[in-house]
Motif scaffolding. Structure first.
Motif: not given
Length: 333
Positions: A257-261, A273-280, A287-298
């Motif tokens: 997540y830090t690297r993606a930021l 022309n720099q390569d800007i990569q938005p976080i997908r 209220y409906e959190r994923p199990p485990g690491c919260q950043f895993a889906p992204r």
């Protein structure tokens, strides 16, 4: 005397709504040192402002600190802020005097029916022994130190007479009126132009050096972090996923997540022309959190291991991360 101003240990702050629970802050720990700046960064909704509100005991009615501790190291000894009544005499004495806060939107934080001078004077009247003419003189002097022109005249004006930058300076003047030991700044330059931003950060740096104030700066601007921070904590969905010195976190990020930021932010001077990569993707429903690491889906590094929340790993005496795959990032993956 210890250089530690404030310790937050495994704090959990939950917000309740319609029989549902939002774990807005879920096990956050950090330390703020005197004369240093801790920057807390992350996307909107990650829990930055709720953490600040918990420290100030300004949480909304349907929320509470479930567990953990907030320890303020005052000149008179340790104070457990989390155990103080929100509107008790002791908390009111600390709030605004020893721990002050610059709110995100000064137009809503300032009272529109009172003059700027009156609102600064109110703080001085409650927390100091100044009275009468001396309070007015001190209010005008604070505005003058913030770089507001014609401070005697401006003190008699209302918030709507001030520009956005001047309102923010008035907020800083109010926060610094009693020379607090800790200053919490919640995105203090939101919606301000870059010239005013630079002036406000310069003011904060000067106040820190003159009063040995500990600053907790909440921001989403990594450029501000690189310029001002001594230490950085990266928050995501109520947890600090990575923390360390500014050099460790920005130059050697070990959480995806830090690297993606960092990759999603344009760098001044590199051209168009720099390569800007938005976080997908987007942050999950609190209220409906994923199990485990919260950043895993992204996350590009997610595996089946991430179905379980990782333990915090200490990479050095100051650098910590919550990720199963931090070694892969260290190896340049």
């Amino acid at each position: 005397m210890s250089d530690v101003a404030l310790e937050v240990r495994d704090i959990r702050t939950y917000i309740y709504s319609n029989q549902r629970c939002n774990k807005a802050v879920d096990g956050v720990s950090f330390t703020i040192h005197r004369g240093k700046t801790l920057c807390i960064v992350g996307e909107s909704g990650c829990g930055k402002s709720v953490t600040a509100s918990a420290i100030m005991q300004l949480l909304p009615a349907l929320s509470r600190i479930e567990s953990g501790s907030i320890i303020y190291h005052s000149d008179k000894g340790e104070v457990r802020i989390d155990q103080l009544p929100r509107n008790g005499a002791k908390m009111r004495a600390i709030r605004g005097s020893e721990i002050a806060m610059i709110f995100q939107d000064p137009m809503t934080a300032l009272n529109p029916v009172y003059t700027i001078g009156f609102q600064i004077a109110e703080t001085l009247m409650y927390h100091t022994k100044l009275r009468g003419r001396r309070i007015r003189e001190r209010s005008v002097e604070l505005l003058r130190r913030m770089g507001i022109p014609l401070p005697e005249q401006r003190a008699a004006e209302y918030p709507h007479n001030f520009s956005g930058g001047m309102r923010q300076r008035a907020m800083i003047a109010m926060a610094m009126a009693c020379s607090p030991k800790i200053l919490i700044a919640d995105e203090p330059t939101t919606a301000l132009d870059v010239t005013i931003q630079a002036q406000i950060f310069e003011l904060m740096e000067r106040l820190k050096s003159e009063h040995d104030t500990a600053i907790m700066l909440i921001t989403h601007d990594m450029g501000v972090v690189a310029e001002l921070a001594d230490e950085v904590a990266v928050m995501y969905m109520g947890k600090i996923v990575e923390a360390g010195t500014v050099d460790e976190v920005l130059r050697r990020p070990r959480h995806p997540y830090t690297r993606a930021l960092l990759r999603s932010i344009p760098v001044l001077g590199r051209g168009k022309n720099q390569d800007i990569q938005p976080i997908r993707g987007s942050t999950p429903d609190p209220y409906e959190r994923p199990p485990g690491c919260q950043f895993a889906p992204r996350c590009d590094f997610a595996t089946s291991e991430c179905d379980v929340m990782p333990e915090e790993a200490m990479l050095s005496s100051s650098h910590r991360v919550m990720c199963w795959h931090h070694e892969r990032l260290a190896n340049g993956a």
